[in-house]
Design a protein around this motif. Structure first.
Motif, PDB file in Angstrom:
ATOM      1  N   LEU A 150      13.498  42.302 -34.452  1.00  0.00           N
ATOM      2  CA  LEU A 150      14.564  42.683 -33.529  1.00  0.00           C
ATOM      3  C   LEU A 150      15.850  42.992 -34.273  1.00  0.00           C
ATOM      4  CD1 LEU A 150      14.031  40.192 -30.565  1.00  0.00           C
ATOM      5  CD2 LEU A 150      13.241  42.561 -30.787  1.00  0.00           C
ATOM      6  N   PHE A 151      16.096  42.283 -35.375  1.00  0.00           N
ATOM      7  CA  PHE A 151      17.286  42.538 -36.172  1.00  0.00           C
ATOM      8  C   PHE A 151      17.248  43.951 -36.761  1.00  0.00           C
ATOM      9  CE2 PHE A 151      19.903  42.447 -39.948  1.00  0.00           C
ATOM     10  CZ  PHE A 151      21.022  41.735 -39.538  1.00  0.00           C
ATOM     11  N   PHE A 152      16.086  44.360 -37.251  1.00  0.00           N
ATOM     12  CA  PHE A 152      15.971  45.709 -37.803  1.00  0.00           C
ATOM     13  C   PHE A 152      15.980  46.766 -36.704  1.00  0.00           C
ATOM     14  CE2 PHE A 152      14.532  43.199 -41.394  1.00  0.00           C
ATOM     15  CZ  PHE A 152      15.136  43.863 -42.452  1.00  0.00           C
ATOM     16  N   LEU A 153      15.449  46.440 -35.537  1.00  0.00           N
ATOM     17  CA  LEU A 153      15.544  47.346 -34.391  1.00  0.00           C
ATOM     18  C   LEU A 153      17.002  47.605 -34.041  1.00  0.00           C
ATOM     19  CD1 LEU A 153      14.153  48.759 -31.852  1.00  0.00           C
ATOM     20  CD2 LEU A 153      14.549  46.569 -30.696  1.00  0.00           C
ATOM     21  N   VAL A 154      17.785  46.534 -33.944  1.00  0.00           N
ATOM     22  CA  VAL A 154      19.211  46.655 -33.647  1.00  0.00           C
ATOM     23  C   VAL A 154      19.920  47.432 -34.759  1.00  0.00           C
ATOM     24  CG1 VAL A 154      21.354  45.340 -33.414  1.00  0.00           C
ATOM     25  CG2 VAL A 154      19.307  44.603 -32.197  1.00  0.00           C
TER      26      VAL A 154
ATOM     27  N   GLY B 189       8.432  49.976 -22.480  1.00  0.00           N
ATOM     28  CA  GLY B 189       8.368  48.552 -22.772  1.00  0.00           C
ATOM     29  C   GLY B 189       6.981  47.961 -22.576  1.00  0.00           C
ATOM     30  N   LEU B 190       6.350  48.247 -21.421  1.00  0.00           N
ATOM     31  CA  LEU B 190       5.044  47.665 -21.130  1.00  0.00           C
ATOM     32  C   LEU B 190       3.955  48.176 -22.066  1.00  0.00           C
ATOM     33  CD1 LEU B 190       3.480  45.740 -19.332  1.00  0.00           C
ATOM     34  CD2 LEU B 190       3.100  47.625 -17.727  1.00  0.00           C
ATOM     35  N   PRO B 191       3.825  49.489 -22.299  1.00  0.00           N
ATOM     36  CA  PRO B 191       2.794  49.949 -23.246  1.00  0.00           C
ATOM     37  C   PRO B 191       2.994  49.393 -24.656  1.00  0.00           C
ATOM     38  CG  PRO B 191       3.601  51.783 -21.935  1.00  0.00           C
ATOM     39  CD  PRO B 191       4.495  50.622 -21.640  1.00  0.00           C
ATOM     40  N   LEU B 192       4.239  49.285 -25.106  1.00  0.00           N
ATOM     41  CA  LEU B 192       4.498  48.732 -26.434  1.00  0.00           C
ATOM     42  C   LEU B 192       4.095  47.266 -26.502  1.00  0.00           C
ATOM     43  CD1 LEU B 192       7.984  50.322 -27.214  1.00  0.00           C
ATOM     44  CD2 LEU B 192       5.838  50.794 -28.406  1.00  0.00           C
ATOM     45  N   ALA B 193       4.454  46.502 -25.476  1.00  0.00           N
ATOM     46  CA  ALA B 193       4.145  45.068 -25.476  1.00  0.00           C
ATOM     47  C   ALA B 193       2.629  44.843 -25.431  1.00  0.00           C
ATOM     48  CB  ALA B 193       4.823  44.383 -24.294  1.00  0.00           C
TER      49      ALA B 193
ATOM     50  N   HIS C 295       3.054  42.998 -34.567  1.00  0.00           N
ATOM     51  CA  HIS C 295       3.933  41.996 -33.975  1.00  0.00           C
ATOM     52  C   HIS C 295       5.290  42.602 -33.627  1.00  0.00           C
ATOM     53  CE1 HIS C 295       6.196  38.299 -33.415  1.00  0.00           C
ATOM     54  NE2 HIS C 295       6.993  38.641 -34.404  1.00  0.00           N
ATOM     55  N   ALA C 296       5.825  43.436 -34.531  1.00  0.00           N
ATOM     56  CA  ALA C 296       7.115  44.074 -34.272  1.00  0.00           C
ATOM     57  C   ALA C 296       7.046  44.982 -33.052  1.00  0.00           C
ATOM     58  CB  ALA C 296       7.549  44.869 -35.510  1.00  0.00           C
ATOM     59  N   VAL C 297       5.930  45.684 -32.887  1.00  0.00           N
ATOM     60  CA  VAL C 297       5.774  46.584 -31.741  1.00  0.00           C
ATOM     61  C   VAL C 297       5.726  45.792 -30.440  1.00  0.00           C
ATOM     62  CG1 VAL C 297       4.197  48.207 -30.621  1.00  0.00           C
ATOM     63  CG2 VAL C 297       4.679  48.414 -33.068  1.00  0.00           C
ATOM     64  N   TRP C 298       4.950  44.704 -30.413  1.00  0.00           N
ATOM     65  CA  TRP C 298       4.851  43.934 -29.171  1.00  0.00           C
ATOM     66  C   TRP C 298       6.186  43.277 -28.851  1.00  0.00           C
ATOM     67  CZ3 TRP C 298       4.995  39.725 -26.098  1.00  0.00           C
ATOM     68  CH2 TRP C 298       5.287  38.485 -26.663  1.00  0.00           C
ATOM     69  N   LEU C 299       6.879  42.797 -29.877  1.00  0.00           N
ATOM     70  CA  LEU C 299       8.164  42.145 -29.659  1.00  0.00           C
ATOM     71  C   LEU C 299       9.208  43.145 -29.168  1.00  0.00           C
ATOM     72  CD1 LEU C 299       9.102  39.198 -30.065  1.00  0.00           C
ATOM     73  CD2 LEU C 299      10.084  39.916 -32.256  1.00  0.00           C
TER      74      LEU C 299
ATOM     75  N   MET D 196      12.337  45.332 -24.528  1.00  0.00           N
ATOM     76  CA  MET D 196      12.654  46.387 -23.567  1.00  0.00           C
ATOM     77  C   MET D 196      12.390  45.924 -22.129  1.00  0.00           C
ATOM     78  SD  MET D 196      13.919  48.828 -25.329  1.00  0.00           S
ATOM     79  CE  MET D 196      14.583  47.506 -26.375  1.00  0.00           C
ATOM     80  N   LEU D 197      11.338  45.133 -21.942  1.00  0.00           N
ATOM     81  CA  LEU D 197      11.046  44.630 -20.592  1.00  0.00           C
ATOM     82  C   LEU D 197      12.126  43.677 -20.099  1.00  0.00           C
ATOM     83  CD1 LEU D 197       7.196  43.968 -20.917  1.00  0.00           C
ATOM     84  CD2 LEU D 197       8.317  45.802 -19.617  1.00  0.00           C
ATOM     85  N   LEU D 198      12.745  42.949 -21.017  1.00  0.00           N
ATOM     86  CA  LEU D 198      13.777  41.981 -20.644  1.00  0.00           C
ATOM     87  C   LEU D 198      15.165  42.595 -20.572  1.00  0.00           C
ATOM     88  CD1 LEU D 198      12.651  38.927 -22.817  1.00  0.00           C
ATOM     89  CD2 LEU D 198      12.257  39.289 -20.380  1.00  0.00           C
ATOM     90  N   ARG D 199      15.280  43.850 -20.939  1.00  0.00           N
ATOM     91  CA  ARG D 199      16.593  44.477 -21.049  1.00  0.00           C
ATOM     92  C   ARG D 199      17.331  44.526 -19.710  1.00  0.00           C
ATOM     93  NH1 ARG D 199      18.623  49.772 -20.645  1.00  0.00           N
ATOM     94  NH2 ARG D 199      20.432  50.152 -22.023  1.00  0.00           N
ATOM     95  N   GLY D 200      16.631  44.874 -18.629  1.00  0.00           N
ATOM     96  CA  GLY D 200      17.280  45.000 -17.326  1.00  0.00           C
ATOM     97  C   GLY D 200      17.932  43.711 -16.856  1.00  0.00           C
ATOM     98  N   PRO D 201      17.145  42.618 -16.700  1.00  0.00           N
ATOM     99  CA  PRO D 201      17.762  41.373 -16.237  1.00  0.00           C
ATOM    100  C   PRO D 201      18.813  40.836 -17.197  1.00  0.00           C
ATOM    101  CG  PRO D 201      15.455  41.043 -16.872  1.00  0.00           C
ATOM    102  CD  PRO D 201      15.688  42.511 -16.815  1.00  0.00           C
ATOM    103  N   ALA D 202      18.606  41.008 -18.500  1.00  0.00           N
ATOM    104  CA  ALA D 202      19.593  40.518 -19.464  1.00  0.00           C
ATOM    105  C   ALA D 202      20.899  41.293 -19.342  1.00  0.00           C
ATOM    106  CB  ALA D 202      19.042  40.626 -20.877  1.00  0.00           C
ATOM    107  N   THR D 203      20.806  42.604 -19.152  1.00  0.00           N
ATOM    108  CA  THR D 203      22.009  43.426 -19.032  1.00  0.00           C
ATOM    109  C   THR D 203      22.814  43.044 -17.798  1.00  0.00           C
ATOM    110  OG1 THR D 203      20.949  45.264 -20.192  1.00  0.00           O
ATOM    111  CG2 THR D 203      22.857  45.796 -18.828  1.00  0.00           C
TER     112      THR D 203
END
Length: 445
Positions: free
Chosen positions: A67-71, A217-221, A262-266, A271-278
């Motif tokens: 996630l750090f490298f994604l950011v 988000g869902l296909p990646l996870a 692992h990086a792809v699923w994470l 992405m799936l958690l992005r909506g409620p977190a935002t």
């Protein structure tokens, strides 16, 4: 009012606050994970995952460095676009992005260098002291890789515009080829995955920045998790997503195709958690907390293992007895709180070195000079991370890529690279974008 109140209140409506949360959460999880995994064993430190193997599947949630490298990819995409809009170039970009990282890291390395020299001259460079001198700088590997990705970011941005999602797909495929060769007798080639895997994850950040990633988000996870299950059950990869003493293969050092899955699923989960977190981040109090934590995250990361070793100097056998026992679990909150308290003291002492400076656009800055400086900084940080400070005066070496390196040699590379990255003050800057307490910049992992 807290120090985070003003920048939080001035946050542009267009800012993706979730990116800031991911940065804080990823570094915070890594810090807590290191504190939990470290188990004292006489004059050495072992990993609780080796002592209690049943805990290894937890790394599928707690290994959040991807996630750090994604950011980082997101931040570099937005920062490079901003610098280009203001007439800047490659040298302005790499100098700005590396300064925020290397300044606090240089202070950290200098402090521990003095401690290492003192221990060596006093004849105390052995046992748990040598373990500390080796271990505290080891997590800097990620900083070396990250600085290398800074150097490549403008090029990768052009590739993203030209080829989009095909870029990370090709990088992941190349990492798979490297693994095949690795498991068929060509072990030395595995080091290539240090670049290929992390560059692929970093490239996903460009897809996040242009809005593509959020739709998948869902296909990646699901796809990432399926691949991870296959690779770790039917394939040759261990369960743990971090290195475990005694394992023939580490998924982390160097990275494997399993870590890529692992990086792809994470990433999909994020992405799936992005909506409620935002939606929660729209609340003023929550956002102020994230802003405040962002200002401390890098300093805390640099010094968190120092805090753990300071505690181990007092409690030589740790807190809680044998790992995995009921008493050990019950005392984990005490251990985490103690490590957090010591880290907070260290952060208060060193946080002033982790402040964003102005983004200055200088005319005529040399691309070659900046690229060379960034490359040398990358090699220097990776080198000192690999060899550590233990055995400093005895000429201890470690292999950096394919070349033996000592700690003094690695530090010399880092110093030379930093000199090359310094802006020549022979003319006025075209633009200065100050990023101070009253202004937020793009996230700078």
């Amino acid at each position: 009012m807290t120090s985070a109140t003003h920048p939080a209140a001035r946050t542009p409506a267009t800012r993706d606050r979730y990116v800031d949360l991911l940065r804080v959460a990823s570094l915070g999880t890594v810090i807590a994970g290191h504190w939990l995994m470290a188990v004292p064993d006489g004059d050495r430190i072992t990993n609780v995952l080796a002592v209690v193997p049943i805990l290894q599947p937890l790394t599928w949630l707690l290994q959040v460095m991807p996630l750090f490298f994604l950011v980082g990819g997101f931040a570099h995409a937005t920062a490079w676009a901003s610098i280009q809009r203001r007439g800047g170039g490659y040298a302005d970009f790499v100098r700005t992005r590396t300064a925020r990282l290397l300044r606090p890291a240089a202070v950290f390395l200098a402090v521990w260098l003095v401690l290492a020299l003192g221990a060596a001259l006093a004849g105390q460079d052995h046992g748990i002291v040598r373990v500390a001198l080796r271990t505290v700088v080891q997590p800097l590997w990620f900083l070396g890789v990250y600085v290398g990705l800074v150097a490549l970011a403008p090029v990768m941005s052009r590739l993203h515009r030209a080829f989009g999602v095909r870029v990370p797909v090709v990088l992941f495929a190349a990492a798979a080829v490297v693994d095949v060769l690795r498991f068929h007798g060509y072990a030395g080639i595995a080091t290539l995955n240090l670049l290929l895997v992390w560059a692929a994850v970093h490239q996903l950040g460009y897809l996040y920045a242009d809005g593509t990633l959020q739709r998948y988000g869902l296909p990646l996870a699901v796809g990432g998790m399926t691949a991870l299950l296959v690779l770790t059950t039917a394939g040759p990869y261990p369960t743990s997503m971090v290195g475990v003493p005694g394992e023939a293969v580490s998924n982390m050092s160097p990275p494997t195709l399993a870590l890529a899955a692992h990086a792809v699923w994470l990433t999909g989960l994020a992405m799936l958690l992005r909506g409620p977190a935002t939606r929660r981040l729209a609340r003023a109090r929550v956002w102020r907390t994230v802003v405040a934590a962002n200002g401390l995250a890098m300093t805390a990361f640099l010094w968190h293992l120092s805090a753990a070793f300071l505690l181990l100097a007092v409690f030589r056998s740790g807190i809680g007895g044998a790992p995995g026992t009921t008493w050990w679990w019950l005392t984990r909150p005490v251990w985490l709180a103690a490590a957090g308290a010591v880290t907070a003291v260290l952060v208060s002492a060193f946080r002033r070195f982790d402040t964003p400076g102005p983004t200055e656009i200088a005319p005529g800055a040399s691309t070659a000079r900046a690229a060379t400086g960034t490359a040398l900084c990358t090699l220097g940080v990776l080198g000192v991370s690999a060899v550590g400070y233990g055995g400093l005066l005895a000429g201890k070496t470690a292999t950096l890529l394919v070349v033996p390196v000592t700690a003094p040699a690695a530090l010399a590379l880092l110093a030379l690279g930093a000199i090359l990255l310094r802006r020549r003050r022979t003319g006025a800057a075209l633009c200065s974008d100050a990023v101070g307490p009253g202004r937020l910049s793009a996230p700078t992992p």
